[in-house]
Design a protein around this motif. Structure first.
Motif, PDB file in Angstrom:
ATOM      1  N   GLY A 158       0.850  -1.172   0.000  1.00  0.00           N
ATOM      2  CA  GLY A 158       0.000   0.000   0.000  1.00  0.00           C
ATOM      3  C   GLY A 158       0.859   1.184   0.000  1.00  0.00           C
ATOM      4  N   VAL A 159       1.749   1.545  -0.512  1.00  0.00           N
ATOM      5  CA  VAL A 159       3.173   1.814  -0.788  1.00  0.00           C
ATOM      6  C   VAL A 159       3.890   2.453   0.389  1.00  0.00           C
ATOM      7  N   GLU A 160       3.493   3.534   0.981  1.00  0.00           N
ATOM      8  CA  GLU A 160       4.147   4.220   2.099  1.00  0.00           C
ATOM      9  C   GLU A 160       3.519   3.831   3.440  1.00  0.00           C
ATOM     10  N   LYS A 161       2.800   2.705   3.498  1.00  0.00           N
ATOM     11  CA  LYS A 161       2.102   2.286   4.713  1.00  0.00           C
ATOM     12  C   LYS A 161       1.155   3.385   5.182  1.00  0.00           C
ATOM     13  N   THR A 162       0.477   4.016   4.219  1.00  0.00           N
ATOM     14  CA  THR A 162      -0.395   5.140   4.564  1.00  0.00           C
ATOM     15  C   THR A 162      -1.560   4.724   5.442  1.00  0.00           C
ATOM     16  N   ASN A 163      -2.041   3.502   5.263  1.00  0.00           N
ATOM     17  CA  ASN A 163      -3.163   3.048   6.101  1.00  0.00           C
ATOM     18  C   ASN A 163      -2.738   2.894   7.555  1.00  0.00           C
ATOM     19  N   GLU A 164      -1.465   2.548   7.745  1.00  0.00           N
ATOM     20  CA  GLU A 164      -0.964   2.303   9.101  1.00  0.00           C
ATOM     21  C   GLU A 164      -0.554   3.584   9.809  1.00  0.00           C
ATOM     22  N   TYR A 165       0.068   4.496   9.059  1.00  0.00           N
ATOM     23  CA  TYR A 165       0.637   5.682   9.697  1.00  0.00           C
ATOM     24  C   TYR A 165      -0.109   6.981   9.383  1.00  0.00           C
ATOM     25  N   GLY A 166      -1.051   6.947   8.474  1.00  0.00           N
ATOM     26  CA  GLY A 166      -1.818   8.143   8.186  1.00  0.00           C
ATOM     27  C   GLY A 166      -1.063   9.158   7.349  1.00  0.00           C
ATOM     28  N   GLN A 167      -1.769  10.235   7.011  1.00  0.00           N
ATOM     29  CA  GLN A 167      -1.201  11.250   6.147  1.00  0.00           C
ATOM     30  C   GLN A 167      -1.352  12.657   6.734  1.00  0.00           C
ATOM     31  N   ASP A 168      -1.494  12.741   8.051  1.00  0.00           N
ATOM     32  CA  ASP A 168      -1.775  14.029   8.690  1.00  0.00           C
ATOM     33  C   ASP A 168      -0.764  15.111   8.313  1.00  0.00           C
ATOM     34  N   GLY A 169       0.523  14.761   8.383  1.00  0.00           N
ATOM     35  CA  GLY A 169       1.559  15.746   8.085  1.00  0.00           C
ATOM     36  C   GLY A 169       1.492  16.233   6.648  1.00  0.00           C
ATOM     37  N   PHE A 170       1.284  15.293   5.714  1.00  0.00           N
ATOM     38  CA  PHE A 170       1.203  15.687   4.312  1.00  0.00           C
ATOM     39  C   PHE A 170      -0.027  16.551   4.048  1.00  0.00           C
ATOM     40  N   ILE A 171      -1.141  16.197   4.669  1.00  0.00           N
ATOM     41  CA  ILE A 171      -2.380  16.955   4.470  1.00  0.00           C
ATOM     42  C   ILE A 171      -2.239  18.373   4.998  1.00  0.00           C
ATOM     43  N   GLU A 172      -1.646  18.517   6.186  1.00  0.00           N
ATOM     44  CA  GLU A 172      -1.452  19.846   6.752  1.00  0.00           C
ATOM     45  C   GLU A 172      -0.526  20.691   5.878  1.00  0.00           C
ATOM     46  N   ALA A 173       0.529  20.054   5.343  1.00  0.00           N
ATOM     47  CA  ALA A 173       1.459  20.784   4.483  1.00  0.00           C
ATOM     48  C   ALA A 173       0.774  21.248   3.205  1.00  0.00           C
ATOM     49  N   GLU A 174      -0.072  20.391   2.644  1.00  0.00           N
ATOM     50  CA  GLU A 174      -0.762  20.731   1.400  1.00  0.00           C
ATOM     51  C   GLU A 174      -1.751  21.874   1.591  1.00  0.00           C
ATOM     52  N   GLU A 175      -2.297  21.965   2.799  1.00  0.00           N
ATOM     53  CA  GLU A 175      -3.298  23.001   3.068  1.00  0.00           C
ATOM     54  C   GLU A 175      -2.686  24.355   3.404  1.00  0.00           C
ATOM     55  N   MET A 176      -1.368  24.395   3.572  1.00  0.00           N
ATOM     56  CA  MET A 176      -0.713  25.665   3.868  1.00  0.00           C
ATOM     57  C   MET A 176      -0.592  26.508   2.604  1.00  0.00           C
ATOM     58  N   HIS A 177      -0.962  27.759   2.691  1.00  0.00           N
ATOM     59  CA  HIS A 177      -0.892  28.653   1.539  1.00  0.00           C
ATOM     60  C   HIS A 177      -0.275  29.984   1.968  1.00  0.00           C
ATOM     61  N   GLY A 178       0.898  29.902   2.572  1.00  0.00           N
ATOM     62  CA  GLY A 178       1.541  31.106   3.075  1.00  0.00           C
ATOM     63  C   GLY A 178       2.001  32.025   1.954  1.00  0.00           C
ATOM     64  N   ASN A 179       1.854  33.330   2.157  1.00  0.00           N
ATOM     65  CA  ASN A 179       2.356  34.275   1.169  1.00  0.00           C
ATOM     66  C   ASN A 179       3.807  34.627   1.498  1.00  0.00           C
ATOM     67  N   GLU A 180       4.412  35.450   0.664  1.00  0.00           N
ATOM     68  CA  GLU A 180       5.825  35.773   0.830  1.00  0.00           C
ATOM     69  C   GLU A 180       6.109  36.462   2.166  1.00  0.00           C
ATOM     70  N   GLU A 181       5.183  37.314   2.597  1.00  0.00           N
ATOM     71  CA  GLU A 181       5.369  38.017   3.863  1.00  0.00           C
ATOM     72  C   GLU A 181       5.378  37.053   5.040  1.00  0.00           C
ATOM     73  N   GLU A 182       4.447  36.094   5.035  1.00  0.00           N
ATOM     74  CA  GLU A 182       4.376  35.109   6.122  1.00  0.00           C
ATOM     75  C   GLU A 182       5.613  34.225   6.130  1.00  0.00           C
ATOM     76  N   ILE A 183       6.046  33.829   4.939  1.00  0.00           N
ATOM     77  CA  ILE A 183       7.244  32.989   4.831  1.00  0.00           C
ATOM     78  C   ILE A 183       8.462  33.743   5.343  1.00  0.00           C
ATOM     79  N   ALA A 184       8.573  35.012   5.008  1.00  0.00           N
ATOM     80  CA  ALA A 184       9.701  35.822   5.467  1.00  0.00           C
ATOM     81  C   ALA A 184       9.728  35.926   6.982  1.00  0.00           C
ATOM     82  N   LYS A 185       8.547  36.050   7.595  1.00  0.00           N
ATOM     83  CA  LYS A 185       8.459  36.124   9.053  1.00  0.00           C
ATOM     84  C   LYS A 185       8.919  34.820   9.697  1.00  0.00           C
ATOM     85  N   ILE A 186       8.520  33.701   9.102  1.00  0.00           N
ATOM     86  CA  ILE A 186       8.927  32.392   9.635  1.00  0.00           C
ATOM     87  C   ILE A 186      10.442  32.237   9.554  1.00  0.00           C
TER      88      ILE A 186
END
Length: 283
Positions: A158-186
């Protein structure tokens, strides 16, 4: 494919010893590469340490053997790693027939823009890039089972064992839409944390290195781009090896190598691994 290099003892051989053997053609670089290819084929189904083998490894070895012969004839100078087989971590870009995927199925087929500087230097020194080594993050996800396109994947996992370990981190990363100003602050915040944290500690205490067991401090080093070196420190109660991490400020690589070498010589903690296939079993 040769599985033995005549009378030469490969296990634990130093680069100097290998070069001395090359000078007598016992073994040649091609024979040494063949030996390692056989070892990978034998051990990798269990260890799964190698994600992918360079399909051009033998051809590269033959070219290096020819270079060595020419150098003998005309007195040419060879690189410090000439003919030495090397595996690089699968996060290190190579501009060849291999991929750079961090061991992840999601990046299969991706193409790097250029080779990593460390790979360029390895090739310039004459090393043979044998293949890509696995990462702890994706351990046992991919192996040496070849797909038609030359990539490797462990069938039925099931290739990356997604059923076992979930995809929370990938989903959160995909939902981030930071602009240049926010990225600069980080970036600015991370820079302040580095200067007021690790750098301040090192400078105020006049330290050559920060020493930690294992690799948990690596993310701190990665954020600030600080160098670190891990050397063998022993085995735990389950026989699993662990290392000691030496970290320093930017530009302190020579000092860290010196410290790491001193630690190795004083502790002699590293022991050759034992491969008893009769005790192995697959998960």
């Amino acid at each position: 494919m040769a599985t033995e290099c005549q009378d030469f003892q490969i296990e634990e051989a130093t680069i100097t010893a290998i070069h001395e053997a090359f000078s007598q053609n016992h073994p040649t670089c091609t024979q040494l590469v063949d030996y390692y290819l056989n070892r990978i084929e034998t051990l990798n189904p269990i260890l799964r340490a190698v994600v992918e083998v360079n399909p051009d490894a033998r051809d590269l070895a033959k070219l290096l053997d020819e270079e060595r012969e020419k150098a003998r004839e005309n007195g040419g100078v060879l690189g410090a790693l000439h003919g030495i087989p090397v595996l690089v971590k699968d996060t290190i870009g190579t501009k060849d027939k291999m991929g750079t995927t961090a061991g992840s199925y999601a990046l299969m087929g991706s193409v790097v823009a250029r080779e990593a500087t460390v790979v360029e230097r390895l090739r310039k020194a004459g090393a043979v890039i044998m293949g890509k080594a696995s990462l702890s993050e994706w351990y046992k996800i991919r192996s040496i089972d070849h797909l038609p396109n030359g990539w490797c994947a462990r069938a039925g996992q099931g290739v990356e064992k997604t059923n076992e370990y979930g995809q929370d981190g990938f989903i959160e990363a995909e939902e981030m839409h930071g602009n240049e100003e926010e990225i600069a602050k980080i970036v600015e915040k991370l820079d302040i944390l580095c200067k007021e944290g690790f750098e301040k500690m090192m400078k105020e205490n006049e330290l050559d290195a920060m020493v930690t067991p294992g690799t948990k401090a690596i993310p701190v080093m990665a954020i600030g781009g600080y160098p670190g070196i891990t050397v063998p420190a022993g085995y735990d109660e389950n026989g699993i090896p662990f290392g000691m991490l030496f970290c320093g400020l930017k530009g302190t690589e020579p000092k860290l190598i010196e410290i790491g070498y001193g630690f190795e010589q004083s502790t002699l903690a590293r022991k050759p691994p034992l491969f008893d296939s009769s005790e192995w079993h697959e998960d």
